[in-house]
Design a protein around this motif. Structure first.
Motif, PDB file in Angstrom:
ATOM      1  N   ARG A 144     -10.110   2.126 -22.966  1.00  0.00           N
ATOM      2  CA  ARG A 144      -8.986   1.971 -23.893  1.00  0.00           C
ATOM      3  C   ARG A 144      -7.817   1.397 -23.117  1.00  0.00           C
ATOM      4  O   ARG A 144      -7.398   1.970 -22.104  1.00  0.00           O
ATOM      5  CB  ARG A 144      -8.621   3.330 -24.490  1.00  0.00           C
ATOM      6  N   ASP A 145      -7.372   0.228 -23.554  1.00  0.00           N
ATOM      7  CA  ASP A 145      -6.258  -0.457 -22.877  1.00  0.00           C
ATOM      8  C   ASP A 145      -6.570  -0.687 -21.397  1.00  0.00           C
ATOM      9  O   ASP A 145      -5.717  -0.506 -20.523  1.00  0.00           O
ATOM     10  CB  ASP A 145      -4.962   0.348 -23.021  1.00  0.00           C
ATOM     11  N   GLY A 146      -7.843  -1.038 -21.110  1.00  0.00           N
ATOM     12  CA  GLY A 146      -8.238  -1.356 -19.744  1.00  0.00           C
ATOM     13  C   GLY A 146      -8.502  -0.165 -18.857  1.00  0.00           C
ATOM     14  O   GLY A 146      -8.835  -0.332 -17.679  1.00  0.00           O
ATOM     15  N   SER A 182     -21.401   8.694 -26.755  1.00  0.00           N
ATOM     16  CA  SER A 182     -20.647   9.203 -27.905  1.00  0.00           C
ATOM     17  C   SER A 182     -19.256   9.649 -27.462  1.00  0.00           C
ATOM     18  O   SER A 182     -19.121  10.507 -26.589  1.00  0.00           O
ATOM     19  CB  SER A 182     -21.407  10.364 -28.543  1.00  0.00           C
ATOM     20  N   LEU A 183     -18.214   9.060 -28.074  1.00  0.00           N
ATOM     21  CA  LEU A 183     -16.819   9.390 -27.765  1.00  0.00           C
ATOM     22  C   LEU A 183     -16.206  10.114 -28.963  1.00  0.00           C
ATOM     23  O   LEU A 183     -16.108   9.547 -30.056  1.00  0.00           O
ATOM     24  CB  LEU A 183     -16.025   8.120 -27.455  1.00  0.00           C
ATOM     25  N   ARG A 184     -15.805  11.359 -28.752  1.00  0.00           N
ATOM     26  CA  ARG A 184     -15.156  12.150 -29.802  1.00  0.00           C
ATOM     27  C   ARG A 184     -13.649  12.177 -29.530  1.00  0.00           C
ATOM     28  O   ARG A 184     -13.209  12.597 -28.457  1.00  0.00           O
ATOM     29  CB  ARG A 184     -15.709  13.563 -29.826  1.00  0.00           C
ATOM     30  N   ILE A 185     -12.857  11.743 -30.529  1.00  0.00           N
ATOM     31  CA  ILE A 185     -11.401  11.720 -30.411  1.00  0.00           C
ATOM     32  C   ILE A 185     -10.852  12.795 -31.338  1.00  0.00           C
ATOM     33  O   ILE A 185     -11.096  12.766 -32.550  1.00  0.00           O
ATOM     34  CB  ILE A 185     -10.822  10.348 -30.780  1.00  0.00           C
ATOM     35  N   TYR A 232      -4.995   4.899 -32.791  1.00  0.00           N
ATOM     36  CA  TYR A 232      -5.623   3.824 -33.560  1.00  0.00           C
ATOM     37  C   TYR A 232      -5.527   2.520 -32.791  1.00  0.00           C
ATOM     38  O   TYR A 232      -4.546   2.244 -32.116  1.00  0.00           O
ATOM     39  CB  TYR A 232      -4.963   3.688 -34.929  1.00  0.00           C
ATOM     40  N   GLY A 233      -6.617   1.737 -32.880  1.00  0.00           N
ATOM     41  CA  GLY A 233      -6.645   0.456 -32.176  1.00  0.00           C
ATOM     42  C   GLY A 233      -8.047   0.118 -31.705  1.00  0.00           C
ATOM     43  O   GLY A 233      -9.041   0.530 -32.304  1.00  0.00           O
ATOM     44  N   ARG A 234      -8.152  -0.622 -30.612  1.00  0.00           N
ATOM     45  CA  ARG A 234      -9.424  -1.124 -30.111  1.00  0.00           C
ATOM     46  C   ARG A 234      -9.941  -0.273 -28.952  1.00  0.00           C
ATOM     47  O   ARG A 234      -9.190   0.103 -28.066  1.00  0.00           O
ATOM     48  CB  ARG A 234      -9.272  -2.575 -29.660  1.00  0.00           C
ATOM     49  N   TYR A 235     -11.270  -0.035 -28.987  1.00  0.00           N
ATOM     50  CA  TYR A 235     -11.966   0.687 -27.919  1.00  0.00           C
ATOM     51  C   TYR A 235     -13.114  -0.173 -27.427  1.00  0.00           C
ATOM     52  O   TYR A 235     -13.760  -0.883 -28.213  1.00  0.00           O
ATOM     53  CB  TYR A 235     -12.480   2.030 -28.421  1.00  0.00           C
ATOM     54  N   GLU A 263     -16.692  -4.298 -28.610  1.00  0.00           N
ATOM     55  CA  GLU A 263     -15.409  -3.720 -29.005  1.00  0.00           C
ATOM     56  C   GLU A 263     -15.507  -3.087 -30.385  1.00  0.00           C
ATOM     57  O   GLU A 263     -16.083  -3.668 -31.309  1.00  0.00           O
ATOM     58  CB  GLU A 263     -14.333  -4.811 -29.002  1.00  0.00           C
ATOM     59  N   MET A 264     -14.909  -1.888 -30.528  1.00  0.00           N
ATOM     60  CA  MET A 264     -14.864  -1.191 -31.811  1.00  0.00           C
ATOM     61  C   MET A 264     -13.411  -0.932 -32.178  1.00  0.00           C
ATOM     62  O   MET A 264     -12.598  -0.581 -31.323  1.00  0.00           O
ATOM     63  CB  MET A 264     -15.638   0.128 -31.746  1.00  0.00           C
ATOM     64  N   THR A 265     -13.098  -1.085 -33.469  1.00  0.00           N
ATOM     65  CA  THR A 265     -11.736  -0.881 -33.960  1.00  0.00           C
ATOM     66  C   THR A 265     -11.669   0.410 -34.765  1.00  0.00           C
ATOM     67  O   THR A 265     -12.467   0.623 -35.684  1.00  0.00           O
ATOM     68  CB  THR A 265     -11.282  -2.057 -34.837  1.00  0.00           C
ATOM     69  N   LEU A 266     -10.708   1.260 -34.409  1.00  0.00           N
ATOM     70  CA  LEU A 266     -10.441   2.493 -35.142  1.00  0.00           C
ATOM     71  C   LEU A 266      -9.164   2.294 -35.950  1.00  0.00           C
ATOM     72  O   LEU A 266      -8.100   1.996 -35.380  1.00  0.00           O
ATOM     73  CB  LEU A 266     -10.292   3.664 -34.178  1.00  0.00           C
ATOM     74  N   TYR A 267      -9.250   2.431 -37.269  1.00  0.00           N
ATOM     75  CA  TYR A 267      -8.075   2.222 -38.126  1.00  0.00           C
ATOM     76  C   TYR A 267      -7.796   3.487 -38.925  1.00  0.00           C
ATOM     77  O   TYR A 267      -8.660   4.337 -39.118  1.00  0.00           O
ATOM     78  CB  TYR A 267      -8.267   1.018 -39.041  1.00  0.00           C
ATOM     79  N   GLU A 268      -6.536   3.559 -39.395  1.00  0.00           N
ATOM     80  CA  GLU A 268      -6.099   4.755 -40.116  1.00  0.00           C
ATOM     81  C   GLU A 268      -6.394   4.627 -41.601  1.00  0.00           C
ATOM     82  O   GLU A 268      -6.219   3.565 -42.203  1.00  0.00           O
ATOM     83  CB  GLU A 268      -4.603   4.980 -39.903  1.00  0.00           C
TER      84      GLU A 268
END
Length: 471
Positions: A261-263, A288-291, A299-302, A316-321
């Motif tokens: 996340r963010d490098g 598996s990443l649990r947030i 929220y953003g790119r992982y 890349e996966m995008t998590l949005y609200e």
């Protein structure tokens, strides 16, 4: 007695002469010897009996000679230092050669001889079969290579007769696990341009008809660079809740995997949980990443990454609200004062020279029927000038099509004339006096059923429904 003595002496001499003569005749008889060649087949490690039998041997001697022309027995005695060999005589006429724990080098043609002139010989050929055997030190055991290369599998075998070698792929990565035959028979199997689908256990099966058959497993390992796959490239979740991001990484050897996340690499913490699920059959892992407790900054790119000595890959996966909206719904219930008719009722309007508000001025001004129906349809109405109470009322003597109803007499106190009025019929003030009103026929845009008491009931019902919704 003295007279018989010379006779007895003579008989005794004659008996001796007869015995000597018989012995000389017997010694001069030729032995009866079966010289037909024979073949004996045995398996290595077992016992072999080479037959030899004769009659009237007399003073002759029997010997056995091995394939290398070496004397191995004289009469019933062994002449070489090999405890495995002996002469067996279950019957007087038999001179069989017994070989225990037969070896392959015992194979060949043996001779049973009688020292007559000329000599007599019986030949017996011994064939020793050897079960198949795999020479492991000269065969493949484990083969490792990269995608696109050529695999060469070797199964070096021996056996008499020459064994057949058949190749199988065990398909150990499949659910059913049934092996399949591949390639052609032979001690070498070549697989060109291998792929990860060739990563498996291979088996060479060796058989020559002499039990037992044998086999050998050879492990083939195919190395390849990582490949990252995302089940979903976008995933949404509401704030304050938690979510799980999954990615599947296939590689051999297993790759170094991580979420970024963010490098920066993500690690287990109060915010994140990271679990790894391995699938040995597919050479893959699920990362598996649990947030937890999602906030705006989550929220953003992982980025999911995997790497080994052959390369790396990432996705890349995008998590949005997800925003939730609350909608309030108000339900209004209306109860009519009177029972509504399922068919269009016939109404009669009573008034002296009064025409409904929407009546065409060109229509007759007295004694009109209005054929107005439900939802804009047309139904019969009657207008009369007699009587003290003016207004539209349901008719009693005509049906919905304006035809007289049998058995129903006209009202003798009213003169009626039926006519067709335009739709929709909005009515006028006099229409408030309609008996048995129908809400499908409004008056000035207001249904006649909404009297004061009805209106109060509707208001109270709406308020109660709203309070119930919020509770």
């Amino acid at each position: 007695m003295r007279n018989f003595m010379p006779v007895l002496v003579g008989l005794s001499c004659l008996h001796g002469l007869l015995i000597a003569a018989i012995t000389r005749v017997a010694g001069s008889l030729e032995p009866k010897f079966n010289t037909t060649a024979e073949r004996v087949v045995v398996t290595e490690g077992s016992r072999a009996i080479l037959p030899c039998s004769m009659e009237d041997l007399g003073e002759q001697k029997v010997i056995w000679v091995n394939p290398r022309k070496i004397l191995i027995s004289y009469l019933d005695r062994r002449t070489i230092d090999d405890h495995r060999i002996s002469v067996e005589r279950p019957y007087k006429r038999e001179w069989n050669l017994l070989i225990r724990e037969v070896r392959y080098n015992d194979s060949g043609t043996y001779e049973c001889r009688i020292n007559t002139t000329p000599k007599q010989v019986k030949k017996v050929t011994l064939a020793v079969q050897v079960p198949p055997m795999i020479l492991s030190e000269l065969s493949s055991d484990r083969v490792s290579l990269e995608e696109g290369e050529t695999a060469t599998l070797i199964c070096n075998v021996t056996g008499i007769p020459k064994p057949n070698v058949t190749w199988y792929k065990r398909n150990s990565r499949k659910i059913d696990g049934k092996k399949e035959r591949i390639g052609t028979e032979g001690e070498v199997l070549v697989i060109h341009n291998v792929s990860r689908m060739c990563d498996d256990i291979y088996e060479c099966y060796v058989d020559n008809g002499v039990p037992p058959a044998v086999s050998k497993a050879i492990r083939v390992t195919v190395d390849y660079a990582p490949e990252v796959e995302l089940p979903n490239k976008r995933i949404g979740q509401s704030a304050t809740k938690e979510t799980i991001l999954d990615c599947i990484i296939s590689a051999n050897p297993q790759a170094v995997t991580e979420w970024r996340r963010d490098g920066k690499a993500l690690h287990k913490s109060d915010k994140y949980d990271i679990d790894v699920f391995r699938d040995e059959y597919e050479n893959s892992v699920t990362l598996s990443l649990r947030i937890k407790n999602l906030a705006k900054e989550d929220y953003g790119r992982y980025l999911c990454m995997g790497s080994n000595h052959l390369g790396e890959d990432q996705e890349e996966m995008t998590l949005y609200e997800i925003f939730t909206t609350t909608t309030t719904t108000t339900t209004t219930t209306t109860t009519p004062i009177s029972t509504l008719n399922t068919r269009n009722p016939e109404y009669r309007y009573e008034s002296d020279g009064q025409v409904p508000n929407n009546q065409d001025p060109s229509s007759p001004s007295r004694n009109h029927d209005y054929d107005g129906g439900r939802n804009g349809a047309v139904g019969p109405y009657a207008q009369s000038s007699k009587g003290d109470n003016s207004g539209w009322r349901p008719g009693t003597s005509h049906d919905a099509n304006g035809q007289p109803v049998a058995g129903k007499a006209e009202d003798p106190y009213r003169e009626e004339k039926r006519t067709q009025l335009p739709t929709p019929f909005k009515g006028n003030d006099n229409t408030w006096s309609v008996s048995n009103p129908n809400p499908d026929y409004p008056i000035n845009g207001v249904h006649p059923v909404f009297t004061f008491s009805t209106l109060a009931y509707v208001i109270i019902t709406s308020v109660v429904a709203s309070l119930h919704f919020y509770v």
